[in-house]
Scaffold this active site. Sequence first.
Site, mmCIF file in Angstrom:
data_model
loop_
_atom_site.group_PDB
_atom_site.id
_atom_site.type_symbol
_atom_site.label_atom_id
_atom_site.label_comp_id
_atom_site.label_asym_id
_atom_site.label_seq_id
_atom_site.Cartn_x
_atom_site.Cartn_y
_atom_site.Cartn_z
ATOM 1 N N ASP A 1 0.867 -1.182 0.000
ATOM 2 C CA ASP A 1 0.000 0.000 0.000
ATOM 3 C C ASP A 1 0.904 1.232 0.000
ATOM 4 O O ASP A 1 1.857 1.326 0.788
ATOM 5 C CB ASP A 1 -0.905 0.003 1.235
ATOM 6 C CG ASP A 1 -2.023 1.027 1.122
ATOM 7 O OD1 ASP A 1 -3.191 0.623 1.114
ATOM 8 O OD2 ASP A 1 -1.713 2.247 1.030
ATOM 9 N N HIS B 1 -10.502 -5.414 -3.232
ATOM 10 C CA HIS B 1 -9.173 -5.804 -2.729
ATOM 11 C C HIS B 1 -9.267 -6.034 -1.233
ATOM 12 O O HIS B 1 -10.215 -5.578 -0.586
ATOM 13 C CB HIS B 1 -8.135 -4.710 -3.019
ATOM 14 C CG HIS B 1 -8.509 -3.361 -2.489
ATOM 15 N ND1 HIS B 1 -9.387 -2.522 -3.142
ATOM 16 C CD2 HIS B 1 -8.161 -2.711 -1.349
ATOM 17 C CE1 HIS B 1 -9.545 -1.419 -2.442
ATOM 18 N NE2 HIS B 1 -8.814 -1.503 -1.337
ATOM 19 N N HIS C 1 -6.921 -5.703 2.448
ATOM 20 C CA HIS C 1 -5.739 -5.142 3.099
ATOM 21 C C HIS C 1 -5.186 -6.208 4.046
ATOM 22 O O HIS C 1 -5.942 -6.760 4.868
ATOM 23 C CB HIS C 1 -6.114 -3.927 3.957
ATOM 24 C CG HIS C 1 -6.687 -2.771 3.210
ATOM 25 N ND1 HIS C 1 -6.007 -1.592 3.018
ATOM 26 C CD2 HIS C 1 -7.900 -2.596 2.611
ATOM 27 C CE1 HIS C 1 -6.769 -0.742 2.347
ATOM 28 N NE2 HIS C 1 -7.922 -1.326 2.090
HETATM 29 P P1 5GP Z 1 -9.878 1.404 0.142
HETATM 30 O O1 5GP Z 1 -10.375 1.515 -1.290
HETATM 31 O O2 5GP Z 1 -9.798 -0.032 0.601
HETATM 32 O O3 5GP Z 1 -10.639 2.272 1.089
HETATM 33 O O4 5GP Z 1 -8.386 1.984 0.173
HETATM 34 C C1 5GP Z 1 -7.538 1.883 -0.944
HETATM 35 C C2 5GP Z 1 -6.103 1.731 -0.487
HETATM 36 O O5 5GP Z 1 -5.300 1.771 -1.657
HETATM 37 C C3 5GP Z 1 -5.591 2.826 0.452
HETATM 38 O O6 5GP Z 1 -5.026 2.227 1.615
HETATM 39 C C4 5GP Z 1 -4.551 3.580 -0.377
HETATM 40 O O7 5GP Z 1 -3.444 4.011 0.389
HETATM 41 C C5 5GP Z 1 -4.157 2.565 -1.430
HETATM 42 N N1 5GP Z 1 -3.801 3.159 -2.714
HETATM 43 C C6 5GP Z 1 -4.494 4.101 -3.379
HETATM 44 N N2 5GP Z 1 -3.894 4.402 -4.551
HETATM 45 C C7 5GP Z 1 -2.788 3.604 -4.618
HETATM 46 C C8 5GP Z 1 -1.757 3.452 -5.595
HETATM 47 O O8 5GP Z 1 -1.730 4.090 -6.638
HETATM 48 N N3 5GP Z 1 -0.798 2.542 -5.317
HETATM 49 C C9 5GP Z 1 -0.795 1.789 -4.162
HETATM 50 N N4 5GP Z 1 0.216 0.932 -3.991
HETATM 51 N N5 5GP Z 1 -1.742 1.923 -3.216
HETATM 52 C C10 5GP Z 1 -2.737 2.811 -3.447
#
Ligand code: 5GP
Length: 129
Positions: free
Chosen positions: A29, A93, A95
């Site tokens: 992340d 996805h 975590h």
């Molecule tokens: P969620 O959609 O589960 O609320 O969070 C998405 C997660 O993806 C977040 O923890 C954020 O830091 C991560 N994230 C967002 N954009 C990117 C990216 O471009 N690259 C990576 N490696 N992680 C990302």
Amino acid sequence: MASIFTRIIQGEIPCHKIAENDHCIAFMDINPVAKGHVLVVPKEETDYFFDLEDETLAQLMSFAKPIAKAIEKVVPCERIGVTILGLEVPHAHIHLIPLDKRGTISFANKLNMSKEELQKLAKEITSNI
Ligand code: 5GP
């Protein structure tokens, strides 16, 4: 428009990759809530986690299992927590997050980790799978 994760899967956007197979990919992340915070993503782009096919869910968890074990070897922790949010990126996805004894994490508190630190961790986790 393709999700940011599809663009990562297609190699259009870089990531600190841990592993991939035909169905799934895992990478660090970019804004971790804990050291060793890894995202595990099905390559098929579906927004809502619970719209994934049963087969995809099984593939995702089987793929995540050795990665979680590898994170445990690299990052001192009590266990690896599994979280599903999906509030930021509309591409299902999970975590994987190392938890300490109290098991407390906050998604409001992001760590400030450099690209070099993330890359080093990714390599260490990959070499422990
Ligand atoms: P969620 O959609 O589960 O609320 O969070 C998405 C997660 O993806 C977040 O923890 C954020 O830091 C991560 N994230 C967002 N954009 C990117 C990216 O471009 N690259 C990576 N490696 N992680 C990302």
